[in-house]
Design a protein around this motif. Structure first.
Motif, mmCIF file in Angstrom:
data_model
loop_
_atom_site.group_PDB
_atom_site.id
_atom_site.type_symbol
_atom_site.label_atom_id
_atom_site.label_comp_id
_atom_site.label_asym_id
_atom_site.label_seq_id
_atom_site.Cartn_x
_atom_site.Cartn_y
_atom_site.Cartn_z
ATOM 1 N N PHE A 296 -7.358 5.834 10.961
ATOM 2 C CA PHE A 296 -7.232 5.656 9.501
ATOM 3 C C PHE A 296 -6.304 4.462 9.299
ATOM 4 O O PHE A 296 -5.165 4.623 8.859
ATOM 5 N N SER B 98 -1.836 7.683 10.334
ATOM 6 C CA SER B 98 -1.356 8.499 9.236
ATOM 7 C C SER B 98 -2.602 8.835 8.409
ATOM 8 O O SER B 98 -3.084 7.996 7.644
ATOM 9 N N THR C 266 -1.210 -1.640 9.205
ATOM 10 C CA THR C 266 0.148 -1.667 9.765
ATOM 11 C C THR C 266 0.092 -1.600 11.294
ATOM 12 O O THR C 266 0.737 -2.395 11.992
ATOM 13 N N TYR D 148 -7.312 7.770 -3.010
ATOM 14 C CA TYR D 148 -7.195 6.409 -2.461
ATOM 15 C C TYR D 148 -8.116 5.432 -3.186
ATOM 16 O O TYR D 148 -7.829 4.246 -3.296
ATOM 17 N N GLU E 295 -11.373 1.907 9.098
ATOM 18 C CA GLU E 295 -11.049 2.114 7.680
ATOM 19 C C GLU E 295 -12.356 2.113 6.884
ATOM 20 O O GLU E 295 -13.196 1.239 7.077
ATOM 21 N N ALA E 296 -12.495 3.084 5.987
ATOM 22 C CA ALA E 296 -13.742 3.197 5.223
ATOM 23 C C ALA E 296 -13.628 2.634 3.807
ATOM 24 O O ALA E 296 -14.632 2.498 3.116
ATOM 25 N N ILE F 11 -12.689 10.810 3.678
ATOM 26 C CA ILE F 11 -12.578 12.247 3.952
ATOM 27 C C ILE F 11 -12.013 12.931 2.697
ATOM 28 O O ILE F 11 -11.274 12.309 1.921
ATOM 29 N N ASP G 128 -16.857 4.949 8.671
ATOM 30 C CA ASP G 128 -16.369 6.311 8.492
ATOM 31 C C ASP G 128 -15.856 6.837 9.829
ATOM 32 O O ASP G 128 -16.600 6.911 10.801
ATOM 33 N N THR G 129 -14.611 7.203 9.851
ATOM 34 C CA THR G 129 -13.963 7.629 11.088
ATOM 35 C C THR G 129 -14.508 8.970 11.607
ATOM 36 O O THR G 129 -14.200 9.363 12.721
ATOM 37 N N ALA H 193 0.344 4.116 0.335
ATOM 38 C CA ALA H 193 -0.048 5.104 1.348
ATOM 39 C C ALA H 193 0.293 4.634 2.752
ATOM 40 O O ALA H 193 0.094 5.368 3.717
ATOM 41 N N GLY H 194 0.822 3.432 2.877
ATOM 42 C CA GLY H 194 1.096 2.898 4.211
ATOM 43 C C GLY H 194 2.316 3.552 4.846
ATOM 44 O O GLY H 194 3.101 4.207 4.176
ATOM 45 N N TYR H 195 2.465 3.353 6.154
ATOM 46 C CA TYR H 195 3.663 3.885 6.818
ATOM 47 C C TYR H 195 4.504 2.754 7.393
ATOM 48 O O TYR H 195 4.176 1.578 7.234
ATOM 49 N N TYR I 224 0.855 -1.181 0.000
ATOM 50 C CA TYR I 224 0.000 0.000 0.000
ATOM 51 C C TYR I 224 0.895 1.237 0.000
ATOM 52 O O TYR I 224 1.533 1.528 1.015
ATOM 53 N N SER J 30 -4.093 -0.355 5.486
ATOM 54 C CA SER J 30 -3.831 -1.779 5.293
ATOM 55 C C SER J 30 -3.451 -2.470 6.603
ATOM 56 O O SER J 30 -2.968 -3.601 6.581
HETATM 57 C C1 LIG Z 1 -2.432 7.258 4.770
HETATM 58 S S1 LIG Z 1 -3.583 5.973 4.680
HETATM 59 C C2 LIG Z 1 -3.226 5.032 6.126
HETATM 60 C C3 LIG Z 1 -2.233 3.948 5.847
HETATM 61 C C4 LIG Z 1 -1.873 3.087 7.037
HETATM 62 N N1 LIG Z 1 -1.083 3.819 7.997
HETATM 63 C C5 LIG Z 1 -1.122 1.864 6.547
HETATM 64 O O1 LIG Z 1 0.051 1.702 6.908
HETATM 65 O O2 LIG Z 1 -1.667 1.097 5.765
HETATM 66 C C6 LIG Z 1 -5.075 6.752 5.089
HETATM 67 C C7 LIG Z 1 -6.282 5.832 5.050
HETATM 68 O O3 LIG Z 1 -7.432 6.555 5.491
HETATM 69 C C8 LIG Z 1 -8.557 5.976 4.855
HETATM 70 N N2 LIG Z 1 -9.701 6.885 5.023
HETATM 71 C C9 LIG Z 1 -9.953 8.034 4.332
HETATM 72 N N3 LIG Z 1 -11.107 8.576 4.749
HETATM 73 C C10 LIG Z 1 -11.590 7.779 5.742
HETATM 74 C C11 LIG Z 1 -12.743 7.849 6.562
HETATM 75 N N4 LIG Z 1 -13.634 8.834 6.443
HETATM 76 N N5 LIG Z 1 -12.935 6.879 7.469
HETATM 77 C C12 LIG Z 1 -12.038 5.862 7.595
HETATM 78 N N6 LIG Z 1 -10.929 5.748 6.842
HETATM 79 C C13 LIG Z 1 -10.702 6.692 5.905
HETATM 80 C C14 LIG Z 1 -8.077 5.779 3.436
HETATM 81 O O4 LIG Z 1 -8.859 4.834 2.754
HETATM 82 C C15 LIG Z 1 -6.643 5.318 3.662
HETATM 83 O O5 LIG Z 1 -6.551 3.916 3.652
#
Ligand SMILES: C[S@@+](CC[C@H](N)C(=O)[O-])C[C@H]1O[C@@H](n2cnc3c(N)ncnc32)[C@H](O)[C@@H]1O
Length: 444
Positions: free
Chosen positions: A70, A262, A75, A271, A91-92, A300, A244-245, A44-46, A42, A73
């Motif tokens: 958030f 993150s 982590t 995303y 996670e949404a 979001i 939804d967070t 976008a993962g950290y 992913y 994946s």
């Molecule tokens: C930067 S990524 C996080 C990655 C995570 N740290 C990892 O290592 O996999 C941000 C995540 O926020 C999720 N996201 C965005 N809007 C959201 C919402 N309203 N509710 C829940 N999750 C949401 C995205 O789908 C995305 O997977």
């Protein structure tokens, strides 16, 4: 604790940080090579190392609860589970949430899993002849651009065989995640995807799907054996909520010891588009519109592809921000106003003004939820990047820190991890503002 927050994180618990490269903590680089984490790549993962270090720093152990609003994946959840710490991840994005769930399920009957792998791979080694292109008509055009017909047919053969050769739902998901990883590795589409659409110009070497899948499944099995052997505490709860967070999640108030996350950065990353290949292949979606309904609209706002101008009020910034932090509201209104003016002179007329307003409106709701569930004095750590759409600098960490104070948090501090954005320096279309990635630490 206030004094502690003012120290750089690395001085709070030097032991936990030894050997860490701060520039990599906000990226997925470390996780690409780590057992389990590498099951779903992913971008976008950290780094899992950041979560490990924070668990040490804040002395979390059996009975503690860690939240990631958030979780992506997973982590955070994987590390928490390895360390015997209970966790909740929100996670949404349904596909990403599914991948996180598969990564967090380790309770297989390992004998049965081993036998199932053996049976499936034996079956796959005797593929029937390619029946012709008609057998591939279910796949949208985009999928055809990523594979030769024969390789696509192999992928379909694996997918259909999984249905037949999985004795339990969990083993089926284990195989499907291996196939998900195979989709990218076996494809001839360039690695820049989804930014760079699959094309002849960016093509890379295609790899035989059956071979890649077979290696991936076996590596995943070995990863499981490794983590199960290293695991100290097995009695741990790992909750992954598809929701939804911004909404109240089913967690008791003041029950969480530490929140780490993150969030999406304000950098126009879509995303929903990241998993278009996977969702099309497995039949979760068939079109851009499908993905908008099932994913894009649930996240979001952090990309212009999520913005529909008609859905915003004339003043796009939420009245809650004005009520809670009038000075911040004024500054934000000024930035949004600048963007609204600049966009009119740009070819793309990107809706950056609404993207920025929507981002802070949404992040406020998220911060309020985290505040509600954190224990008094607990910390919320966010890995964040700032941004400069159309060259208008948005100090994201500072604005979010101030919003957190307005919500009731007592303190915040920011620590830089790395500079970013340099790789776009050659692009004359792009602004020249230097950006960074850092940690925002907020204390209740
Ligand atoms: C930067 S990524 C996080 C990655 C995570 N740290 C990892 O290592 O996999 C941000 C995540 O926020 C999720 N996201 C965005 N809007 C959201 C919402 N309203 N509710 C829940 N999750 C949401 C995205 O789908 C995305 O997977």
């Amino acid at each position: 604790m206030r004094e502690q927050l003012e120290l750089p994180l690395y001085q709070v618990a030097p032991q936990a940080m030894i050997g860490l490269t701060p520039e990599r903590l906000g990226t997925f680089q470390d996780s690409l090579r780590a057992p389990i984490h590498r099951w779903f790549k992913y971008p976008a993962g950290y780094s899992y190392k950041l979560v490990e270090a924070l668990i040490e720093d804040y002395s979390l152990g059996a009975g503690s609860w860690l939240l990631d609003p958030f979780v992506g994946s997973g982590t955070t959840s994987v590390v928490a589970k390895q360390r015997g710490v209970n966790s909740v991840g929100i996670e949404a994005h349904p596909f990403v949430h599914w991948a996180a769930k598969v990564k967090c399920f380790w309770e297989y009957d390992m004998g049965q899993l081993h036998q199932s792998i053996h049976r499936l791979l034996t079956h796959l080694h005797r593929p029937p002849d390619f029946p012709g292109n008609e057998s591939l008509s279910e796949f949208p055009k985009l999928i055809h651009k990523c594979y030769s017909d024969r390789n696509l047919w192999s992928l379909k053969f694996i997918r259909d065989s999984i249905e037949e050769y999985s004795p339990t739902a969990e083993i089926g998901d284990f195989f499907r995640l291996a196939l998900t990883d195979t989709l990218r590795a076996a494809s001839k589409a360039g690695t820049g995807w989804p930014y760079i659409a699959p094309s002849k110009y960016h093509e890379k070497n295609e790899r035989p799907a059956l071979e890649v899948f077979s290696q991936t499944v076996q590596r995943m099995y070995r990863d499981l054996v490794t983590v199960l052997a290293e695991r100290r505490i097995a009695d741990v709860q790992t909750r992954l909520l598809l929701m939804d967070t911004r909404q109240p999640y089913p967690i008791e108030p003041e029950s969480v010891d530490l929140a780490v996350t993150s969030p999406p950065y304000l950098n126009n990353y879509d995303y929903a588009d990241r998993t278009r290949l996977e969702m099309y292949f497995f039949g979760w979606a068939k079109s851009w519109r499908d993905i908008t309904e099932k994913v894009r609209d649930k996240l979001i706002i952090a990309a212009t592809t999520q913005v529909r101008r008609t859905e915003f009020q004339e003043n796009p910034i939420s009245p809650s921000i004005r009520g809670l932090e009038p000075m911040l509201y004024e500054e934000l209104a000024d930035k949004v106003g600048q963007l609204a003016a600049i966009r009119l002179h740009k070819g793309g007329k990107k809706n950056y003004d609404l993207m920025v307003a929507g981002y802070f409106n949404d992040m406020l709701l998220m911060i309020q939820q985290v505040y509600r569930v954190l224990k008094p004095h607990a910390t919320f750590v966010m890995v964040l990047g700032d941004s400069a759409p159309y060259g208008v600098y948005i100090p994201t960490e500072e604005y979010l820190g101030r919003l957190a104070l307005a919500v009731g948090f007592r303190d915040y501090s920011v620590q830089n991890l790395r500079e970013r954005g340099g790789k776009w320096g050659h692009n004359p279309q792009r602004h020249k503002v230097m950006l960074k990635e850092g940690l925002l630490l907020v204390q209740k």
